[in-house]
Design a protein around this motif. Structure first.
Motif, mmCIF file in Angstrom:
data_model
loop_
_atom_site.group_PDB
_atom_site.id
_atom_site.type_symbol
_atom_site.label_atom_id
_atom_site.label_comp_id
_atom_site.label_asym_id
_atom_site.label_seq_id
_atom_site.Cartn_x
_atom_site.Cartn_y
_atom_site.Cartn_z
ATOM 1 N N ASN A 1 -1.940 -1.888 14.716
ATOM 2 C CA ASN A 1 -1.172 -1.444 15.891
ATOM 3 C C ASN A 1 0.183 -2.120 16.005
ATOM 4 O OD1 ASN A 1 -2.949 0.370 16.968
ATOM 5 N ND2 ASN A 1 -4.019 -1.147 18.205
ATOM 6 N N ARG A 2 0.297 -3.343 15.500
ATOM 7 C CA ARG A 2 1.559 -4.080 15.662
ATOM 8 C C ARG A 2 2.530 -3.783 14.519
ATOM 9 N NH1 ARG A 2 2.629 -8.264 12.302
ATOM 10 N NH2 ARG A 2 0.929 -8.867 10.939
ATOM 11 N N ARG A 3 2.167 -2.892 13.629
ATOM 12 C CA ARG A 3 3.035 -2.557 12.484
ATOM 13 C C ARG A 3 4.144 -1.604 12.946
ATOM 14 N NH1 ARG A 3 1.869 -5.713 7.907
ATOM 15 N NH2 ARG A 3 0.121 -6.874 8.748
ATOM 16 N N ASP A 4 5.204 -1.526 12.156
ATOM 17 C CA ASP A 4 6.353 -0.756 12.631
ATOM 18 C C ASP A 4 6.208 0.762 12.484
ATOM 19 O OD1 ASP A 4 6.548 -1.103 9.886
ATOM 20 O OD2 ASP A 4 8.562 -1.970 9.898
ATOM 21 N N PHE A 5 5.686 1.211 11.324
ATOM 22 C CA PHE A 5 5.611 2.662 11.095
ATOM 23 C C PHE A 5 4.260 3.045 10.504
ATOM 24 C CE2 PHE A 5 9.990 1.182 10.582
ATOM 25 C CZ PHE A 5 10.445 1.666 11.801
ATOM 26 N N ARG B 1 16.686 2.307 8.132
ATOM 27 C CA ARG B 1 16.718 1.763 6.769
ATOM 28 C C ARG B 1 15.693 2.470 5.874
ATOM 29 N NH1 ARG B 1 13.152 -1.947 3.564
ATOM 30 N NH2 ARG B 1 12.967 -3.439 5.282
ATOM 31 N N PHE B 2 14.454 2.601 6.360
ATOM 32 C CA PHE B 2 13.434 3.257 5.525
ATOM 33 C C PHE B 2 13.790 4.736 5.313
ATOM 34 C CE2 PHE B 2 10.603 -0.345 6.834
ATOM 35 C CZ PHE B 2 10.295 -0.789 5.557
ATOM 36 N N ALA B 3 14.280 5.391 6.368
ATOM 37 C CA ALA B 3 14.679 6.799 6.219
ATOM 38 C C ALA B 3 15.736 6.926 5.119
ATOM 39 C CB ALA B 3 15.208 7.340 7.542
ATOM 40 N N SER C 1 12.601 -11.405 24.281
ATOM 41 C CA SER C 1 12.515 -11.960 22.930
ATOM 42 C C SER C 1 11.721 -11.050 22.016
ATOM 43 C CB SER C 1 11.821 -13.322 23.013
ATOM 44 O OG SER C 1 11.357 -13.701 21.731
ATOM 45 N N ARG C 2 12.100 -11.070 20.715
ATOM 46 C CA ARG C 2 11.309 -10.305 19.765
ATOM 47 C C ARG C 2 10.263 -11.190 19.089
ATOM 48 N NH1 ARG C 2 13.305 -10.767 14.414
ATOM 49 N NH2 ARG C 2 11.961 -9.040 13.820
ATOM 50 N N LYS C 3 10.118 -12.421 19.616
ATOM 51 C CA LYS C 3 9.074 -13.296 19.085
ATOM 52 C C LYS C 3 7.842 -13.181 19.980
ATOM 53 C CE LYS C 3 12.032 -16.328 16.556
ATOM 54 N NZ LYS C 3 13.337 -15.879 17.095
ATOM 55 N N GLN D 1 22.421 -4.267 5.070
ATOM 56 C CA GLN D 1 22.661 -4.426 3.628
ATOM 57 C C GLN D 1 21.731 -3.522 2.822
ATOM 58 O OE1 GLN D 1 25.491 -5.724 3.087
ATOM 59 N NE2 GLN D 1 25.235 -7.792 2.298
ATOM 60 N N LYS D 2 20.502 -3.369 3.302
ATOM 61 C CA LYS D 2 19.560 -2.497 2.576
ATOM 62 C C LYS D 2 19.966 -1.027 2.712
ATOM 63 C CE LYS D 2 15.751 -5.717 2.634
ATOM 64 N NZ LYS D 2 14.456 -6.120 3.127
ATOM 65 N N ILE D 3 20.532 -0.674 3.853
ATOM 66 C CA ILE D 3 21.043 0.696 4.022
ATOM 67 C C ILE D 3 22.208 0.914 3.052
ATOM 68 C CG2 ILE D 3 22.284 2.237 5.617
ATOM 69 C CD1 ILE D 3 20.607 0.965 7.906
ATOM 70 N N ILE E 1 3.577 4.711 7.963
ATOM 71 C CA ILE E 1 3.510 4.556 6.500
ATOM 72 C C ILE E 1 3.399 3.091 6.091
ATOM 73 C CG2 ILE E 1 4.772 6.700 6.015
ATOM 74 C CD1 ILE E 1 7.242 4.937 5.372
ATOM 75 N N ASN E 2 3.693 2.182 7.041
ATOM 76 C CA ASN E 2 3.606 0.748 6.746
ATOM 77 C C ASN E 2 2.346 0.122 7.336
ATOM 78 O OD1 ASN E 2 5.996 0.728 5.403
ATOM 79 N ND2 ASN E 2 7.209 -0.129 7.095
ATOM 80 N N ALA E 3 1.459 0.942 7.866
ATOM 81 C CA ALA E 3 0.290 0.397 8.578
ATOM 82 C C ALA E 3 -1.016 0.635 7.820
ATOM 83 C CB ALA E 3 0.215 1.016 9.982
ATOM 84 N N VAL F 1 0.849 -1.202 0.000
ATOM 85 C CA VAL F 1 0.000 0.000 0.000
ATOM 86 C C VAL F 1 0.887 1.255 0.000
ATOM 87 C CG1 VAL F 1 -1.807 1.256 1.231
ATOM 88 C CG2 VAL F 1 -1.791 -1.268 1.254
ATOM 89 N N ARG F 2 1.886 1.242 0.857
ATOM 90 C CA ARG F 2 2.831 2.362 0.911
ATOM 91 C C ARG F 2 3.432 2.625 -0.474
ATOM 92 N NH1 ARG F 2 7.494 -0.091 3.363
ATOM 93 N NH2 ARG F 2 7.865 -0.637 1.203
ATOM 94 N N ASP F 3 3.830 1.556 -1.135
ATOM 95 C CA ASP F 3 4.521 1.720 -2.416
ATOM 96 C C ASP F 3 3.598 2.160 -3.552
ATOM 97 O OD1 ASP F 3 6.936 1.278 -1.278
ATOM 98 O OD2 ASP F 3 7.094 -0.828 -1.851
ATOM 99 N N ASP G 1 9.246 -3.607 21.986
ATOM 100 C CA ASP G 1 8.643 -4.893 21.605
ATOM 101 C C ASP G 1 9.530 -5.620 20.602
ATOM 102 O OD1 ASP G 1 6.436 -4.706 23.178
ATOM 103 O OD2 ASP G 1 5.009 -4.224 21.569
ATOM 104 N N ASP G 2 9.898 -4.927 19.545
ATOM 105 C CA ASP G 2 10.764 -5.530 18.536
ATOM 106 C C ASP G 2 11.849 -4.519 18.149
ATOM 107 O OD1 ASP G 2 12.076 -6.582 16.423
ATOM 108 O OD2 ASP G 2 10.321 -6.816 15.118
ATOM 109 N N PRO G 3 13.012 -4.642 18.785
ATOM 110 C CA PRO G 3 14.076 -3.640 18.578
ATOM 111 C C PRO G 3 14.633 -3.614 17.163
ATOM 112 C CG PRO G 3 14.511 -5.020 20.502
ATOM 113 C CD PRO G 3 13.380 -5.647 19.791
#
Ligand code: ATP
Ligand code: MG
Length: 473
Positions: free
Chosen positions: A118-122, A176-178, A103-105, A213-215, A124-126, A34-36, A166-168
């Protein structure tokens, strides 16, 4: 206004809508796809969230398609996936997550669409787009992700202390997205990120490296590295690189900041090459400078930093879980050789110097020259201009000598077998000495690169070693 319906039209979307209705559940496209759409970036990964059983919906949709795609089901994650044409479509039931501190699981329960967003990271990704017959094409954007996209902002949907703790991994994803999108991290999110950097320790190295690697693959990777450094994350995940930061002035002797220099080299290189391993060689080219730094009577030196640096490549790759195959060896070789063309340019450009460079760099010569060109950084424009023109001279000479002598992938005209045969000896120290002497003589231009000259040179050298030629019958 973007026409969302146009982006979710087609047989798959129609089937998702009709099959979801039959099951009496709601389905949405959500996240990166959706963001893209709004960023006009091509994305072939489609995530479908449904309020109900995602696996059943995936199977029912696949059954109706022709040809019928193979559905992969991951029961433990409650997800199902199939490929349709060039698209990867993943189905999952909406979920609510709760995290344990170590844990991040997360523990996962069935949730509502809102729980899932709510559990999405940003923000723009929600965002989600409804796929149901009664509301197809409706945007569900509870956190104003669209506004943040327009303002080029990375922001967590919830309190950043919750999202990041919750998930570091999300901290590195924010950077990375920035970097990929050239966005800014919103201030509250940024402060929250800094408060949570120590939490990165619970994330696996593989995940961290994936994001790194993506950065590195982004158009201007220095932006990501500066964010990593300024937040304190780089100090945890890449201390060797941070050790290059700083300028020391003693007795009026000053050296440049090798951290910022490295980032400049990385950007220079990224502007001309997408090769991720060549980018890694830019990141690591001066990595040996911290431990080789000395103050001498004439100023700061970093003697042999290319040797020390090349030895650091493997342990760094190992820790980062990067491949240890030919890719690591390629980076190590470029780090080792990175000063050669420059020092050639500074001295007299001799044929033997060029030959040696061609021989040692081999297939990697072109990449080495790209790296070296990127390594020419200075605030003084006249200096840069002068260096670049000296460097052009070295490049031209390399081309000339290469065409003449064909030294890339070169093997000297006399082999070890040939030497053993000539003197009727087995593998021994003498064979190695002779081989080396022949190679050096050719590289130095003492003899021509052909069998006859090399053979008589070998006989001469052998005599000095007390070897005599096998008597011929
Ligand atoms: P890209 O595919 O370019 O890496 P993306 O946004 O599609 O970007 P993915 O890792 O494929 O990223 O994840 C898809 C979606 O899943 C994201 O847009 C986001 O909504 C969600 N997501 C992924 N990883 C996380 C995470 N660690 N925490 C929260 N949400 C996440
Ligand atoms: Mg994706």
């Amino acid at each position: 206004m973007t026409d969302l319906k146009a982006h979710i039209s087609g047989v798959v979307y129609d089937l998702i809508a009709s099959e979801a209705t039959k099951l009496g559940i709601q389905a949405y496209v959500i996240g990166g796809y959706v963001r893209d759409i709004f960023l006009e970036r091509k994305n072939t990964d489609i995530d479908v969230v449904c309020i109900g059983d995602g696996i059943e919906l995936a199977k029912n949709v696949a059954k109706q398609l022709n040809p019928k795609p193979k559905v992969s089901v991951y029961k433990t994650f409650g997800t199902a996936h199939f490929k349709w044409k060039d698209q990867d479509i993943e189905f999952v039931g909406a979920r609510k997550e709760s995290y344990q501190r170590h844990s991040r699981k997360p523990d996962v329960e069935i949730g509502t669409l809102e729980d899932d967003q709510n559990r999405r990271d940003f923000t723009i990704n929600a965002m989600g787009i409804a796929l149901n017959e009664n509301n197809t094409g409706t945007l569900l954007d509870p956190f104003n992700g669209l506004q943040d996209l327009d303002a080029k902002i990375i922001r967590t949907p919830l309190d950043p202390d919750i999202t990041f703790s919750d998930d570091p991994l999300r901290m590195i994803r924010a950077i990375r997205f920035a970097t990929q999108l050239n966005f800014r991290i919103e201030e509250t999110t940024y402060k929250g990120l800094i408060r949570n950097i120590e939490r990165i320790h619970i994330v696996s190295q593989e995940r961290i490296t994936d994001e790194l690697q993506k950065i590195i693959a982004s158009p201007r990777p220095s932006y990501g590295f500066k964010l990593l450094y300024n937040t304190g994350l780089l100090q945890i995940i890449f201390p060797e690189l941070c050790a290059l930061q700083g300028v020391e002035i003693i007795n009026n002797f000053k050296h440049k900041d090798n951290f910022y220099h490295t980032l400049q080299v990385l950007d220079n290189l990224a502007a001309v090459s997408d090769n991720i391993w060549l980018r890694w060689s830019a990141i690591l080219h001066d990595i040996g400078k911290d431990s080789t730094k000395r103050l001498t009577e004439s100023g700061w030196t970093f003697h042999s930093h290319e040797v020390v640096g090349s030895k650091m490549v493997k342990p760094i790759f190992k820790r980062m879980r990067l491949p240890l195959d030919h890719k690591m060896k390629y980076v190590r070789k470029l780090v080792y050789l990175h000063l050669r063309p420059i020092s050639l340019a500074q001295d007299r450009v001799t044929d033997s110097g060029i030959r040696r460079l061609l021989y040692e760099a081999g297939e990697e010569l072109d990449d080495l020259l790209i790296l070296c060109r990127a390594d020419i950084t200075s605030k003084n424009e006249a200096k840069v201009k002068k260096y670049l023109s000296n460097f052009q001279h070295v490049e031209d000479r390399c081309k000339e000598v290469d065409e003449k002598d064909r030294l890339r992938n070169w093997q000297p005209p006399i082999s070890g077998e040939c030497i053993m045969d000539a003197f009727a000896i087995g593998p021994s120290k003498e064979v190695g000495l002779l081989k080396k002497a022949i190679r050096e003589a050719i590289l130095d231009g003492e003899i021509q690169n052909n069998y006859d000259e090399a053979y008589s040179f070998m006989l001469n050298e052998a005599q000095k070693l007390g070897l005599s030629q096998k008597s011929r019958l």
